[in-house]
Design an enzyme around this catalytic site. Structure first.
Site, short mmCIF file in Angstrom:
data_model
loop_
_atom_site.label_atom_id
_atom_site.label_comp_id
_atom_site.label_asym_id
_atom_site.label_seq_id
_atom_site.Cartn_x
_atom_site.Cartn_y
_atom_site.Cartn_z
N TYR A 274 0.58 -1.07 -0.27
CA TYR A 274 -0.07 -0.05 0.22
C TYR A 274 1.04 1.25 -0.02
O TYR A 274 0.82 2.08 -0.77
CB TYR A 274 -1.02 0.75 1.15
CG TYR A 274 -1.31 1.24 1.82
CD1 TYR A 274 -2.81 1.70 0.83
CD2 TYR A 274 -1.44 1.36 2.29
CE1 TYR A 274 -3.38 3.34 1.14
CE2 TYR A 274 -1.92 3.48 3.11
CZ TYR A 274 -2.74 3.51 2.31
OH TYR A 274 -3.40 4.47 1.97
N GLY B 298 4.82 -6.17 9.96
CA GLY B 298 4.31 -3.93 9.05
C GLY B 298 4.06 -2.94 10.09
O GLY B 298 4.28 -1.70 9.15
#
Ligand code: UDP
Length: 330
Positions: free
Chosen positions: A141, A284
């Site tokens: 993303y 993440g």
């Protein structure tokens, strides 16, 4: 003048559309595929239900409206999904932006304000983060948002399309009138999930790890009110219209809160217990993300007006109470 808002049926897009309508200076045109956006979130303006990658449909949008600036939100934005389906993110986000810039170029539209993210930084070298700090995304993303920013830079060099890229930290809250708010499907964000626990829709909030190097072991984030973000987009359009140069700006309050502090504040605001349990870390997640927004303050004249975490959560709570099923089934 006419502003085109792509992704104007999404969370931040719809709040920006509401702000543009409230100011009343512009005709507002919205393009949204309604893949993740909600028709009911669009409070006015002219809505085109189409995808940025649909060349003919987008040519029509530019032909039928005298657009002089674009505010570009349309994108997929789920970090987890981006890690399992990167192709979707490159296709919709990167290729979709390429298509949009091509249509703008064909139509001679020279201004774009872009919805970017703190995820472009990855694990920061220091906090607060400034715009010149290293960008090294930890997920697809963030990588696609960075690629979109860079693409804009080269379209500026080649075609003089000026861009303002706004890197948001953690957007939260809802419109003051309680008509629009946050409704992601699936919901993955902390504030709405915590409020769903308060509403009795979830049993507990899972805290993703409590062994981070922070004062209570949980991750620190900089929460920023969605209407303060909306203000920044309007200011960025004004900056470009008055001949401003391209640039990248962080948007945050400059103050970090841990996950536990968010849950505690939500308990106070809602008066509910909000049971919490520590669960494994989410892949993440950097330990701390806090913005320096000095550049936005100096160059856009931006000032967050709803800076307190209580105010942010209160506005979100008002929306969730009034709309426990979000926008419903549509
Ligand atoms: N978070 C959490 N439990 C959840 C959702 C989020 O502990 O169910 C944490 C997450 O690890 C992060 C913070 O809350 O530190 C904000 O996460 P969110 O997904 O809202 O935004 P992000 O920081 O990913 O943009």
């Amino acid at each position: 003048m006419t502003v085109l808002v792509t992704g104007g049926a999404g969370y931040i897009g719809s709040h920006t559309v509401a702000e543009l309508l409230a100011r009343g200076d512009d005709t507002v045109v919205i393009v949204d595929s309604l893949q993740t956006g909600h028709k009911k979130a669009v409070l006015g303006g002219k809505l085109y239900e189409c995808d940025l990658r649909d060349t003919e449909a987008m040519r029509r949008v530019f032909r039928e409206n005298d657009i002089d600036a674009v505010v570009h939100f349309a994108a997929n934005s789920l970090v987890g999904e981006s890690m399992t389906d990167p192709a979707k993110y490159y296709d919709n986000n990167v290729y979709g932006t390429l298509c949009l810039l091509e249509r703008m170029n064909e139509a001679g539209v020279k201004r774009i304000v872009f919805s970017s993210t703190a995820a472009t930084y990855g694990d920061p070298e220091r906090v607060p983060i400034t715009e010149g700090d290293r960008t090294d995304p930890l997920n697809t993303y963030g990588e696609t948002k960075l690629a979109m920013e860079r693409m804009m830079r080269w379209f500026d060099v080649a075609h003089g399309i000026k861009y303002v890229s706004l890197r948001y930290f953690n957007a939260a809250g809802a419109h003051e009138k309680g008509l629009i708010g946050e409704d992601h499907r699936p919901e993955t964000h902390l504030v709405p999930l915590v409020l769903q626990v308060a509403l009795g829709q979830r049993e507990f909030i899972g805290i993703y790890g409590d062994d981070y190097p922070t004062h209570d072991g949980t991750c620190i984030r900089d929460y920023i009110h969605v209407m303060d973000l909306a203000d920044a987009h309007v200011l960025a359009v004004e900056k470009l219209r008055s001949g401003g140069e391209s640039g990248v700006f962080n948007l945050g309050n400059g103050r970090g809160f841990t996950v536990r502090e968010v849950v505690e504040t939500a308990r106070k605001v809602t008066g509910h217990d909000i049971p919490a349990r520590v669960v494994p870390r989410r892949a993440g997640d950097p330990a701390a993300l806090v913005a320096s927004s000095e550049r936005a303050k100096a160059e856009l004249g931006w000032q967050p007006k709803r800076a307190s975490l209580e105010a942010i959560i209160e506005s979100a709570w008002k929306w969730h109470q009034a709309n426990p099923r979000g926008y419903g089934d549509e």
